[in-house]
Design a protein around this motif. Structure first.
Motif, PDB file in Angstrom:
ATOM      1  N   LYS A   1      55.061  80.552  -4.751  1.00  0.00           N
ATOM      2  CA  LYS A   1      54.841  81.559  -3.713  1.00  0.00           C
ATOM      3  C   LYS A   1      54.331  82.864  -4.335  1.00  0.00           C
ATOM      4  O   LYS A   1      53.389  83.480  -3.832  1.00  0.00           O
ATOM      5  CB  LYS A   1      56.164  81.792  -2.974  1.00  0.00           C
ATOM      6  CG  LYS A   1      56.087  82.762  -1.827  1.00  0.00           C
ATOM      7  CD  LYS A   1      57.362  82.674  -0.963  1.00  0.00           C
ATOM      8  CE  LYS A   1      58.603  82.904  -1.767  1.00  0.00           C
ATOM      9  NZ  LYS A   1      59.834  82.837  -0.939  1.00  0.00           N
ATOM     10  N   PHE A   2      54.952  83.257  -5.448  1.00  0.00           N
ATOM     11  CA  PHE A   2      54.541  84.487  -6.124  1.00  0.00           C
ATOM     12  C   PHE A   2      53.118  84.369  -6.650  1.00  0.00           C
ATOM     13  O   PHE A   2      52.305  85.294  -6.500  1.00  0.00           O
ATOM     14  CB  PHE A   2      55.496  84.809  -7.273  1.00  0.00           C
ATOM     15  CG  PHE A   2      55.188  86.118  -7.953  1.00  0.00           C
ATOM     16  CD1 PHE A   2      55.781  87.292  -7.530  1.00  0.00           C
ATOM     17  CD2 PHE A   2      54.280  86.177  -9.005  1.00  0.00           C
ATOM     18  CE1 PHE A   2      55.490  88.507  -8.147  1.00  0.00           C
ATOM     19  CE2 PHE A   2      53.976  87.376  -9.628  1.00  0.00           C
ATOM     20  CZ  PHE A   2      54.573  88.548  -9.198  1.00  0.00           C
ATOM     21  N   ILE A   3      52.798  83.217  -7.273  1.00  0.00           N
ATOM     22  CA  ILE A   3      51.450  82.994  -7.818  1.00  0.00           C
ATOM     23  C   ILE A   3      50.407  83.099  -6.709  1.00  0.00           C
ATOM     24  O   ILE A   3      49.370  83.759  -6.857  1.00  0.00           O
ATOM     25  CB  ILE A   3      51.364  81.623  -8.512  1.00  0.00           C
ATOM     26  CG1 ILE A   3      52.179  81.641  -9.812  1.00  0.00           C
ATOM     27  CG2 ILE A   3      49.909  81.237  -8.798  1.00  0.00           C
ATOM     28  CD1 ILE A   3      52.365  80.278 -10.441  1.00  0.00           C
ATOM     29  N   LYS A   4      50.686  82.472  -5.573  1.00  0.00           N
ATOM     30  CA  LYS A   4      49.742  82.484  -4.456  1.00  0.00           C
ATOM     31  C   LYS A   4      49.500  83.905  -3.959  1.00  0.00           C
ATOM     32  O   LYS A   4      48.350  84.320  -3.729  1.00  0.00           O
ATOM     33  CB  LYS A   4      50.280  81.612  -3.322  1.00  0.00           C
ATOM     34  CG  LYS A   4      49.364  81.530  -2.113  1.00  0.00           C
ATOM     35  CD  LYS A   4      49.966  80.636  -1.027  1.00  0.00           C
ATOM     36  CE  LYS A   4      49.065  80.582   0.193  1.00  0.00           C
ATOM     37  NZ  LYS A   4      49.638  79.728   1.267  1.00  0.00           N
TER      38      LYS A   4
ATOM     39  N   GLU B   1      66.384  74.298  -9.482  1.00  0.00           N
ATOM     40  CA  GLU B   1      65.079  74.182 -10.144  1.00  0.00           C
ATOM     41  C   GLU B   1      63.970  74.162  -9.105  1.00  0.00           C
ATOM     42  O   GLU B   1      62.959  74.855  -9.235  1.00  0.00           O
ATOM     43  CB  GLU B   1      65.043  72.919 -10.999  1.00  0.00           C
ATOM     44  CG  GLU B   1      63.687  72.583 -11.597  1.00  0.00           C
ATOM     45  CD  GLU B   1      63.267  73.501 -12.729  1.00  0.00           C
ATOM     46  OE1 GLU B   1      62.091  73.479 -13.101  1.00  0.00           O
ATOM     47  OE2 GLU B   1      64.120  74.249 -13.234  1.00  0.00           O
ATOM     48  N   ASN B   2      64.155  73.365  -8.054  1.00  0.00           N
ATOM     49  CA  ASN B   2      63.157  73.306  -6.979  1.00  0.00           C
ATOM     50  C   ASN B   2      63.014  74.663  -6.294  1.00  0.00           C
ATOM     51  O   ASN B   2      61.904  75.105  -5.983  1.00  0.00           O
ATOM     52  CB  ASN B   2      63.554  72.258  -5.939  1.00  0.00           C
ATOM     53  CG  ASN B   2      63.420  70.834  -6.454  1.00  0.00           C
ATOM     54  OD1 ASN B   2      62.885  70.612  -7.541  1.00  0.00           O
ATOM     55  ND2 ASN B   2      63.920  69.871  -5.704  1.00  0.00           N
ATOM     56  N   ALA B   3      64.150  75.315  -6.065  1.00  0.00           N
ATOM     57  CA  ALA B   3      64.120  76.613  -5.382  1.00  0.00           C
ATOM     58  C   ALA B   3      63.341  77.644  -6.188  1.00  0.00           C
ATOM     59  O   ALA B   3      62.503  78.373  -5.645  1.00  0.00           O
ATOM     60  CB  ALA B   3      65.549  77.104  -5.143  1.00  0.00           C
ATOM     61  N   LEU B   4      63.617  77.700  -7.497  1.00  0.00           N
ATOM     62  CA  LEU B   4      62.923  78.667  -8.342  1.00  0.00           C
ATOM     63  C   LEU B   4      61.440  78.336  -8.455  1.00  0.00           C
ATOM     64  O   LEU B   4      60.596  79.240  -8.434  1.00  0.00           O
ATOM     65  CB  LEU B   4      63.565  78.712  -9.730  1.00  0.00           C
ATOM     66  CG  LEU B   4      62.982  79.728 -10.712  1.00  0.00           C
ATOM     67  CD1 LEU B   4      63.046  81.144 -10.134  1.00  0.00           C
ATOM     68  CD2 LEU B   4      63.716  79.670 -12.046  1.00  0.00           C
ATOM     69  N   GLU B   5      61.115  77.046  -8.546  1.00  0.00           N
ATOM     70  CA  GLU B   5      59.695  76.676  -8.663  1.00  0.00           C
ATOM     71  C   GLU B   5      58.944  76.989  -7.375  1.00  0.00           C
ATOM     72  O   GLU B   5      57.779  77.394  -7.412  1.00  0.00           O
ATOM     73  CB  GLU B   5      59.562  75.188  -9.018  1.00  0.00           C
ATOM     74  CG  GLU B   5      58.138  74.711  -9.231  1.00  0.00           C
ATOM     75  CD  GLU B   5      57.372  75.490 -10.298  1.00  0.00           C
ATOM     76  OE1 GLU B   5      56.131  75.399 -10.313  1.00  0.00           O
ATOM     77  OE2 GLU B   5      58.004  76.197 -11.129  1.00  0.00           O
TER      78      GLU B   5
END
Length: 257
Positions: free
Chosen positions: A220-223, A211-215
């Motif tokens: 990162k993608f959003i940024k 869960e932490n890895a995906l979040e």
């Protein structure tokens, strides 16, 4: 850090404020456990965000919000004489003592894994019919998969080596690939789920929280995407007007930030 006396005084202050709000504030007087439930879930996610951002000041604030909700539920419980905050605290104290016989009893353990195995075995002795009873039905699927695997591993149902788990991942990927070629959406979904489940299992063996890895990847993608949006505005083009090659230039720039 505050002394134990100061900590207890602060908690007593919170309980007093809760009493006052419940008796005097129109909004607080109206709340029920059901009306608070979705707010509690929201506060918990906000705490999770603060933890992932490593924003300790925000963690402190969000912990306060979660603590308020715990006190609020206990206050509502006391009004129907079902339980109060002392019952809540004593209940968790008794559970912790009972489930840590290596601290409060004469059981010997060698490592963390033995502690987890004892924990699950003790819960079964407490009357649970399945080690999976403690996995909330409403958990998000990714978190639930991790908890399920963690629970069954606690009673010895687990792989022995990470290499075995990776072989399972590859097997599931191969099965997914075959179903994609056949085009049956229902079977594709089944196999896709198996791939995700096996990847969650592999993450456990790598000591990574999926869960932490995906979040982290989401953030990162959003940024990077928001950097791309900002750059498109600078050159006076909408994203729809840009070619993939043009977008890729800014995307690579974002990756270097």
């Amino acid at each position: 850090m505050n002394s134990r006396q100061n900590q207890l005084q602060a908690f007593d202050r919170l309980l007093t404020i809760m009493d006052e709000l419940r008796s005097q504030c129109p909004w607080d007087k109206k709340q029920t456990m059901e009306s608070l439930r979705h707010l509690t879930i929201e506060e918990t996610y906000e705490l999770g965000d603060a933890i992932l951002d490593n924003d300790l000041d925000e963690v402190k604030k969000e912990l306060g919000d979660v603590l308020l909700h715990i006190v609020f539920y206990a206050k509502i419980g006391s009004e129907t004489d079902d339980f109060d905050i002392a019952d809540v605290a004593n209940g968790i104290c008794e559970k912790l003592i009972n489930r840590h016989p290596h601290i409060y009893g004469d059981v010997k353990v060698e490592n963390e894994e033995e502690v987890k195995q004892n924990w699950e075995n003790i819960k079964l002795k407490e009357g649970k019919n399945s080690v999976l009873e403690g996995v909330p039905k409403s958990l998000p699927a990714l978190v639930k998969a991790n908890r399920i695997q963690d629970k069954v591993a606690g009673v010895g149902f687990d792989w022995e080596k990470p290499e075995q788990v990776w072989e399972k991942v590859e097997e599931e990927l191969s099965e997914l690939h075959e179903e994609v070629k056949d085009g049956d959406k229902s079977k594709i979904e089944d196999e896709f789920g198996d791939v995700l489940f096996s990847m969650v299992n592999y993450a456990r063996f790598l000591d990574i929280n999926p869960e932490n890895a995906l979040e982290r990847t989401n953030k990162k993608f959003i940024k990077r995407f928001q950097y791309l949006e900002a750059k498109s505005k600078e050159i006076g083009k909408s994203l729809k007007e840009m070619t993939l090659a043009e977008m890729d230039v800014f995307w690579e720039e974002a990756k270097r930030l």
